[in-house]
Design a protein around this motif. Structure first.
Motif, PDB file in Angstrom:
ATOM      1  N   GLY A 112       0.812  -1.081   0.048  1.00  0.00           N
ATOM      2  CA  GLY A 112      -0.085   0.011   0.224  1.00  0.00           C
ATOM      3  C   GLY A 112       0.777   1.223   0.029  1.00  0.00           C
ATOM      4  N   ARG A 113       2.232   1.094   0.036  1.00  0.00           N
ATOM      5  CA  ARG A 113       3.251   2.398   0.202  1.00  0.00           C
ATOM      6  C   ARG A 113       4.100   2.385  -1.213  1.00  0.00           C
ATOM      7  N   VAL A 114       4.250   3.283  -1.849  1.00  0.00           N
ATOM      8  CA  VAL A 114       4.973   3.446  -2.963  1.00  0.00           C
ATOM      9  C   VAL A 114       6.494   3.348  -2.295  1.00  0.00           C
ATOM     10  N   ARG A 115       7.334   2.483  -2.644  1.00  0.00           N
ATOM     11  CA  ARG A 115       8.729   1.976  -2.134  1.00  0.00           C
ATOM     12  C   ARG A 115       9.579   1.949  -3.525  1.00  0.00           C
ATOM     13  N   ALA A 116      10.273   2.793  -4.076  1.00  0.00           N
ATOM     14  CA  ALA A 116      11.132   2.863  -5.077  1.00  0.00           C
ATOM     15  C   ALA A 116      12.128   1.608  -5.080  1.00  0.00           C
ATOM     16  N   ALA A 117      12.477   1.043  -3.773  1.00  0.00           N
ATOM     17  CA  ALA A 117      13.378   0.203  -3.785  1.00  0.00           C
ATOM     18  C   ALA A 117      12.680  -1.310  -4.040  1.00  0.00           C
ATOM     19  N   GLY A 118      11.432  -1.417  -4.192  1.00  0.00           N
ATOM     20  CA  GLY A 118      10.904  -2.701  -4.531  1.00  0.00           C
ATOM     21  C   GLY A 118       9.447  -2.996  -4.135  1.00  0.00           C
ATOM     22  N   SER A 119       8.434  -1.912  -4.503  1.00  0.00           N
ATOM     23  CA  SER A 119       6.939  -2.237  -4.288  1.00  0.00           C
ATOM     24  C   SER A 119       6.201  -2.373  -5.525  1.00  0.00           C
ATOM     25  N   MET A 120       6.639  -2.510  -6.832  1.00  0.00           N
ATOM     26  CA  MET A 120       6.429  -2.856  -7.906  1.00  0.00           C
ATOM     27  C   MET A 120       5.543  -4.039  -8.289  1.00  0.00           C
ATOM     28  N   ASP A 121       4.120  -3.876  -8.604  1.00  0.00           N
ATOM     29  CA  ASP A 121       3.528  -5.118  -9.396  1.00  0.00           C
ATOM     30  C   ASP A 121       3.510  -4.916 -10.724  1.00  0.00           C
ATOM     31  N   THR A 122       3.688  -5.876 -11.517  1.00  0.00           N
ATOM     32  CA  THR A 122       3.634  -5.728 -13.001  1.00  0.00           C
ATOM     33  C   THR A 122       3.343  -7.154 -13.817  1.00  0.00           C
ATOM     34  N   THR A 123       3.601  -7.043 -14.905  1.00  0.00           N
ATOM     35  CA  THR A 123       3.120  -8.502 -15.515  1.00  0.00           C
ATOM     36  C   THR A 123       4.644  -8.224 -16.714  1.00  0.00           C
ATOM     37  N   ILE A 124       4.948  -9.705 -17.006  1.00  0.00           N
ATOM     38  CA  ILE A 124       5.851  -9.823 -17.905  1.00  0.00           C
ATOM     39  C   ILE A 124       5.638  -9.150 -19.434  1.00  0.00           C
ATOM     40  N   SER A 125       4.362  -8.947 -19.720  1.00  0.00           N
ATOM     41  CA  SER A 125       4.289  -8.124 -21.192  1.00  0.00           C
ATOM     42  C   SER A 125       4.735  -6.636 -20.816  1.00  0.00           C
ATOM     43  N   ASP A 126       4.161  -6.027 -19.717  1.00  0.00           N
ATOM     44  CA  ASP A 126       4.488  -4.646 -19.326  1.00  0.00           C
ATOM     45  C   ASP A 126       6.101  -4.789 -19.324  1.00  0.00           C
ATOM     46  N   LEU A 127       6.557  -5.470 -18.280  1.00  0.00           N
ATOM     47  CA  LEU A 127       8.037  -5.370 -18.025  1.00  0.00           C
ATOM     48  C   LEU A 127       8.883  -5.483 -19.418  1.00  0.00           C
ATOM     49  N   ALA A 128       8.293  -6.098 -20.351  1.00  0.00           N
ATOM     50  CA  ALA A 128       9.268  -6.446 -21.787  1.00  0.00           C
ATOM     51  C   ALA A 128       9.140  -5.219 -22.132  1.00  0.00           C
ATOM     52  N   ASN A 129       8.128  -4.340 -22.164  1.00  0.00           N
ATOM     53  CA  ASN A 129       8.105  -3.048 -22.987  1.00  0.00           C
ATOM     54  C   ASN A 129       9.321  -2.043 -22.371  1.00  0.00           C
ATOM     55  N   PHE A 130       9.305  -2.343 -21.058  1.00  0.00           N
ATOM     56  CA  PHE A 130      10.302  -1.406 -20.383  1.00  0.00           C
ATOM     57  C   PHE A 130      11.900  -2.043 -20.801  1.00  0.00           C
ATOM     58  N   ALA A 131      12.085  -3.298 -20.757  1.00  0.00           N
ATOM     59  CA  ALA A 131      13.306  -3.755 -20.957  1.00  0.00           C
ATOM     60  C   ALA A 131      13.710  -3.342 -22.219  1.00  0.00           C
ATOM     61  N   ALA A 132      12.810  -3.406 -23.353  1.00  0.00           N
ATOM     62  CA  ALA A 132      13.266  -2.849 -24.589  1.00  0.00           C
ATOM     63  C   ALA A 132      13.506  -1.331 -24.740  1.00  0.00           C
ATOM     64  N   ALA A 133      12.764  -0.482 -23.909  1.00  0.00           N
ATOM     65  CA  ALA A 133      13.102   0.939 -23.760  1.00  0.00           C
ATOM     66  C   ALA A 133      14.405   0.976 -23.241  1.00  0.00           C
ATOM     67  N   LEU A 134      14.893   0.158 -22.193  1.00  0.00           N
ATOM     68  CA  LEU A 134      16.132   0.355 -21.368  1.00  0.00           C
ATOM     69  C   LEU A 134      17.352   0.006 -22.442  1.00  0.00           C
ATOM     70  N   VAL A 135      17.247  -0.881 -23.141  1.00  0.00           N
ATOM     71  CA  VAL A 135      18.353  -1.342 -24.140  1.00  0.00           C
ATOM     72  C   VAL A 135      18.414  -0.479 -25.015  1.00  0.00           C
ATOM     73  N   SER A 136      17.291   0.197 -25.813  1.00  0.00           N
ATOM     74  CA  SER A 136      17.519   1.072 -26.885  1.00  0.00           C
ATOM     75  C   SER A 136      17.652   2.286 -26.602  1.00  0.00           C
ATOM     76  N   GLY A 137      17.396   2.716 -25.116  1.00  0.00           N
ATOM     77  CA  GLY A 137      17.287   4.100 -24.869  1.00  0.00           C
ATOM     78  C   GLY A 137      16.318   4.841 -25.025  1.00  0.00           C
ATOM     79  N   GLN A 138      15.166   4.324 -25.498  1.00  0.00           N
ATOM     80  CA  GLN A 138      13.942   5.000 -25.911  1.00  0.00           C
ATOM     81  C   GLN A 138      13.559   5.899 -24.527  1.00  0.00           C
ATOM     82  N   GLY A 139      13.307   7.238 -24.857  1.00  0.00           N
ATOM     83  CA  GLY A 139      12.783   8.159 -23.776  1.00  0.00           C
ATOM     84  C   GLY A 139      13.786   8.910 -23.065  1.00  0.00           C
TER      85      GLY A 139
END
Length: 383
Positions: A240-267
């Motif tokens: 119930g509290r935002v903790r940047a160290a590790g409170s994220m819920d997500t899906t493999i589909s969502d996080l794959a989009n993030f990984a693609a942005a990270l490796v490509s430098g998108q944004g």
């Protein structure tokens, strides 16, 4: 003379990164996943692959709970410390917006000395730092390359008091508490809501509709529980509290989009993207945990492994690469990316036993990367 020329050429040839293997097709990845689950007993496993900075495959296998409901690419899973990579990316976005400077002390963001804020359950026990002014030197870069000098969390100290164990910036020592300090600086000092900023800077632009740093009731319909190392099933936490160290819920589909942005430098600007791969601080510990073990003897230190802004960088047979992981008693996640070809494997499991197969999975999909598995996992027996 010809032999002399070849003598000059040979070291260059030996230094050339190995040719990348083709990313396996979905059926081959499914076979690798089934092999991993059979070998470890893991009940649930999800794998995504990225090639040339684009998501090419997202698959899930096994079960999301003890009832046997299927794990799918859209099942809500715990991100664990992959949250830290998302936070680091959002901080770099704030750098590009001129709101954060990686090398100016966090103390400069605050309106009063850090210990004067006292011990705050929502963030950290800053009051414990009274009398040690080294907190004044901690910068966002020091936080993100895990060199604050803090233990992972203050409650892991014998007396549960926060302290600085070594001069900030002098060596690597994994610390979630450090991440919370930067979140504190951004929220209390800059007046920004970290959860809302991550939504604005990461989740919305990268098309991650099923990701959040706090629990959402709509997650309950397709939620992954977990299994611990002894096979015990445990329920998913509702954070119930935002903790940047590790409170994220997500899906493999969502996080794959993030990984693609990270490796490509998108944004990210070119300068901020370069910070992700710049080896900022050489790592000299034998293993990542325990976090305060100190330097290993020279011959036992990992070779070419360093912390950057939010990632662990290394150089392997295919060239420059990076890693980020996430773990708790019932969760095993990892992301390994190669700069050459902008290729990644993202693995999420709601069964911590799957971690023993992570090196095999990454090798089957990307080939030999040189990832420092022994430093990451210590004495774990891999399959």
């Amino acid at each position: 003379m010809r032999g002399a020329k070849l003598g000059w050429l040979l070291p260059l040839l030996m230094a050339t990164p190995a040719a990348a293997k083709s990313i396996p097709d979905r059926e081959a990845i499914a076979r690798t996943a089934q092999k991993a689950m059979s070998a470890t007993g893991a009940r649930g496993l999800a794998i995504a692959t990225i090639d040339r900075g684009k998501v090419v495959s997202v698959q899930a296998f096994g079960e999301r709970n003890a009832k046997g409901d299927p794990l799918t690419p859209h099942t809500i899973m715990y991100g664990a410390s992959l949250t830290k990579a998302v936070f680091a990316y959002s901080v770099l976005r704030l750098v590009d917006e001129g709101k954060v400077d990686l090398d100016k002390p966090i103390a400069g963001m605050l309106t009063k000395p850090l210990p004067d804020y006292g011990n705050l359950d929502a963030y950290g026990n800053w009051g414990d730092l009274a009398g040690d002014d080294r907190w004044r030197t901690i910068t966002p870069r020091i936080v993100l390359n895990h060199s604050t000098g803090f233990a992972n969390f203050h409650f892991l100290e014998p007396d549960e008091k926060l302290r600085i164990h070594f001069d900030p910036g002098s060596r690597y020592g994994y610390s979630g508490e450090g991440i919370m300090l930067l979140q504190f600086g951004i929220e209390k000092g800059l007046g920004l809501d970290a959860g809302k900023e991550i939504q604005r800077l990461v989740f919305d632009p990268l098309k991650m509709p099923n990701s959040s740093l706090v629990w959402r009731p709509d997650f309950a319909a397709n939620l992954a529980d977990g299994w611990e190392i002894d096979g015990k099933a445990v329920p998913h936490d509702e954070r119930g509290r935002v903790r940047a160290a590790g409170s994220m819920d997500t899906t493999i589909s969502d996080l794959a989009n993030f990984a693609a942005a990270l490796v490509s430098g998108q944004g990210l600007s070119k300068a901020s993207r370069n910070e992700l791969l710049r080896p900022g601080l050489a790592i000299r510990s034998r293993t990542q945990f325990p976090t305060l073990d100190g330097d290993a003897p020279a011959g036992e230190q990992p070779t070419g492994v360093a912390s950057s802004v939010g990632l662990i960088t290394f150089t392997g047979p295919q060239g420059a690469a990076f890693f980020r992981g996430g773990h708790n008693d019932s969760t095993g996640n990892t992301l390994v990316c190669l700069e050459k070809g902008q290729r990644c494997v993202l693995i999420m499991s709601n069964d911590v036993r799957a971690e023993a197969a992570f090196p095999m999975i990454v090798r089957d999909i990307l080939g030999e990367t040189g990832a420092p598995w022994r430093w990451i996992f210590g004495d774990m027996k891999f399959v």
